[in-house]
Design a protein around this motif. Structure first.
Motif, mmCIF file in Angstrom:
data_model
loop_
_atom_site.group_PDB
_atom_site.id
_atom_site.type_symbol
_atom_site.label_atom_id
_atom_site.label_comp_id
_atom_site.label_asym_id
_atom_site.label_seq_id
_atom_site.Cartn_x
_atom_site.Cartn_y
_atom_site.Cartn_z
ATOM 1 N N THR A 3 0.859 -1.183 0.000
ATOM 2 C CA THR A 3 0.000 0.000 0.000
ATOM 3 C C THR A 3 0.893 1.229 0.000
ATOM 4 O OG1 THR A 3 -1.688 -1.166 1.286
ATOM 5 C CG2 THR A 3 -1.794 1.230 1.285
ATOM 6 N N ILE A 5 0.875 5.238 0.548
ATOM 7 C CA ILE A 5 0.086 6.374 1.025
ATOM 8 C C ILE A 5 0.914 7.626 0.788
ATOM 9 C CG2 ILE A 5 -1.170 7.412 2.952
ATOM 10 C CD1 ILE A 5 -1.385 4.640 4.232
ATOM 11 N N VAL A 7 0.950 11.688 0.681
ATOM 12 C CA VAL A 7 0.246 12.876 1.156
ATOM 13 C C VAL A 7 0.954 14.112 0.598
ATOM 14 C CG1 VAL A 7 -0.489 14.199 3.174
ATOM 15 C CG2 VAL A 7 -0.523 11.698 3.261
ATOM 16 N N SER A 38 -5.445 -0.843 -7.292
ATOM 17 C CA SER A 38 -6.513 0.152 -7.122
ATOM 18 C C SER A 38 -5.935 1.383 -6.449
ATOM 19 C CB SER A 38 -7.647 -0.397 -6.260
ATOM 20 O OG SER A 38 -7.192 -0.541 -4.930
ATOM 21 N N SER A 39 -6.630 2.524 -6.597
ATOM 22 C CA SER A 39 -6.228 3.703 -5.842
ATOM 23 C C SER A 39 -7.425 4.599 -5.601
ATOM 24 C CB SER A 39 -5.097 4.467 -6.541
ATOM 25 O OG SER A 39 -5.555 5.070 -7.707
ATOM 26 N N THR A 40 -7.298 5.417 -4.564
ATOM 27 C CA THR A 40 -8.360 6.367 -4.220
ATOM 28 C C THR A 40 -7.715 7.716 -3.935
ATOM 29 O OG1 THR A 40 -9.633 4.556 -3.239
ATOM 30 C CG2 THR A 40 -10.352 6.769 -2.729
ATOM 31 N N LEU A 41 -8.286 8.752 -4.555
ATOM 32 C CA LEU A 41 -7.782 10.124 -4.434
ATOM 33 C C LEU A 41 -8.675 10.877 -3.443
ATOM 34 C CD1 LEU A 41 -5.832 12.287 -5.659
ATOM 35 C CD2 LEU A 41 -7.540 12.635 -7.463
ATOM 36 N N HIS A 42 -8.035 11.620 -2.519
ATOM 37 C CA HIS A 42 -8.782 12.322 -1.468
ATOM 38 C C HIS A 42 -8.390 13.793 -1.408
ATOM 39 C CE1 HIS A 42 -8.094 8.143 -0.182
ATOM 40 N NE2 HIS A 42 -9.168 8.205 0.559
ATOM 41 N N VAL A 50 -3.774 16.794 -0.187
ATOM 42 C CA VAL A 50 -4.348 15.825 -1.122
ATOM 43 C C VAL A 50 -3.687 14.503 -0.788
ATOM 44 C CG1 VAL A 50 -4.328 15.101 -3.554
ATOM 45 C CG2 VAL A 50 -4.875 17.472 -2.969
ATOM 46 N N ALA A 51 -4.450 13.418 -0.736
ATOM 47 C CA ALA A 51 -3.846 12.116 -0.421
ATOM 48 C C ALA A 51 -4.248 11.082 -1.449
ATOM 49 C CB ALA A 51 -4.266 11.650 0.970
ATOM 50 N N TYR A 53 -4.183 7.012 -1.928
ATOM 51 C CA TYR A 53 -4.047 5.718 -1.228
ATOM 52 C C TYR A 53 -4.114 4.654 -2.316
ATOM 53 C CZ TYR A 53 -5.293 1.967 2.093
ATOM 54 O OH TYR A 53 -5.325 0.821 2.850
ATOM 55 N N SER A 86 5.823 10.531 1.072
ATOM 56 C CA SER A 86 5.479 9.231 0.519
ATOM 57 C C SER A 86 5.758 8.123 1.530
ATOM 58 C CB SER A 86 6.351 9.011 -0.718
ATOM 59 O OG SER A 86 6.098 7.752 -1.267
ATOM 60 N N GLY A 87 4.898 7.131 1.590
ATOM 61 C CA GLY A 87 5.152 5.994 2.462
ATOM 62 C C GLY A 87 4.725 4.691 1.806
ATOM 63 N N MET A 88 5.543 3.650 2.007
ATOM 64 C CA MET A 88 5.258 2.321 1.449
ATOM 65 C C MET A 88 4.968 1.373 2.622
ATOM 66 S SD MET A 88 7.821 0.102 -0.968
ATOM 67 C CE MET A 88 7.807 1.258 -2.332
ATOM 68 N N TYR A 89 3.787 0.763 2.601
ATOM 69 C CA TYR A 89 3.287 0.022 3.772
ATOM 70 C C TYR A 89 2.831 -1.390 3.423
ATOM 71 C CZ TYR A 89 2.752 4.738 5.748
ATOM 72 O OH TYR A 89 2.966 6.024 6.198
ATOM 73 N N ARG B 43 1.856 -0.897 8.579
ATOM 74 C CA ARG B 43 3.246 -0.676 9.012
ATOM 75 C C ARG B 43 4.078 -0.342 7.779
ATOM 76 N NH1 ARG B 43 5.418 -5.089 12.083
ATOM 77 N NH2 ARG B 43 3.546 -6.353 11.910
ATOM 78 N N GLU B 90 -12.234 13.962 2.140
ATOM 79 C CA GLU B 90 -13.341 13.295 1.463
ATOM 80 C C GLU B 90 -12.788 12.637 0.201
ATOM 81 O OE1 GLU B 90 -16.273 16.356 0.889
ATOM 82 O OE2 GLU B 90 -15.093 17.352 -0.642
ATOM 83 N N PHE B 95 -9.917 4.627 -8.624
ATOM 84 C CA PHE B 95 -9.409 4.169 -9.916
ATOM 85 C C PHE B 95 -9.199 2.665 -9.888
ATOM 86 C CE2 PHE B 95 -8.011 8.472 -9.177
ATOM 87 C CZ PHE B 95 -8.214 9.107 -10.387
#
Lengths: 108, 108
Positions: A3, A5, A7, A38-42, A50-51, A53, A86-89, B43, B90, B95
């Motif tokens: 994942t 994330i 920001v 998949s990804s989701t823009l926030h 703006v994030a 995920y 940026s973070g890789m989880y 994590r 929000e 995608f």
């Protein structure tokens, strides 16, 4: 599966422009990359962030996309508007509300 | 619906302790709060971060949980281990990979 994330911190007047840029980069390039899941823009409610995920099959797939010259110009433009963290989880655990069946009336 | 993305920066030797604390706070208090929809605990691969991605019915529900004295002691303990960057968002758009049906052989 990993994942990402990411920001972005942005001046609120530029939030919409940054959202448009990231949506365009994802539509035109990122979602077509091998290993994209998949990804989701926030947008933050206060306008300052703006994030994105996103889930990828592997670190290698994500890094191959980042090295692709296709979306690079759009990412560079995004970085003229925003600071990027940026973070890789990996997922540790997911949580749901407690089961409510005990509180529901029985089905007739 | 709102999305909370909370990123904790932590010394890698404390990452597991922070994960345990946040899992315990979520299990014992947060997921039972009115308006909690779901959350996922992550994590970072490099050991330096922990991220909680959570959905709530409303800002008011999230703020009521944060004001609850129940989980407060656990949150305070978490903040002795980590720096905390919180964001309230929000969803703008999700995608998916392109449809692959055109590339698949026809069903016989």
């Amino acid at each position: 599966m990993i994942t990402m994330i990411n920001v972005f911190t942005v001046d609120p007047p530029n939030q919409q422009r940054l959202l448009d840029l990231l949506a365009r980069a994802t539509d035109e390039f990122v979602r077509q990359a091998p290993g994209f899941v998949s990804s989701t823009l926030h947008r933050s409610i206060d306008g300052s962030k703006v994030a994105m995920y996103a889930q990828w099959r592997s670190i290698e797939d994500y890094e191959a996309m980042r090295a692709d010259p296709g979306p690079l110009l759009l990412f560079k433009e995004a970085l003229t508007l925003a600071r990027f963290d940026s973070g890789m989880y990996e997922v540790v655990r997911s949580f749901s509300p407690p089961e409510e069946s005990a509180e529901r009336p029985p089905l007739s």
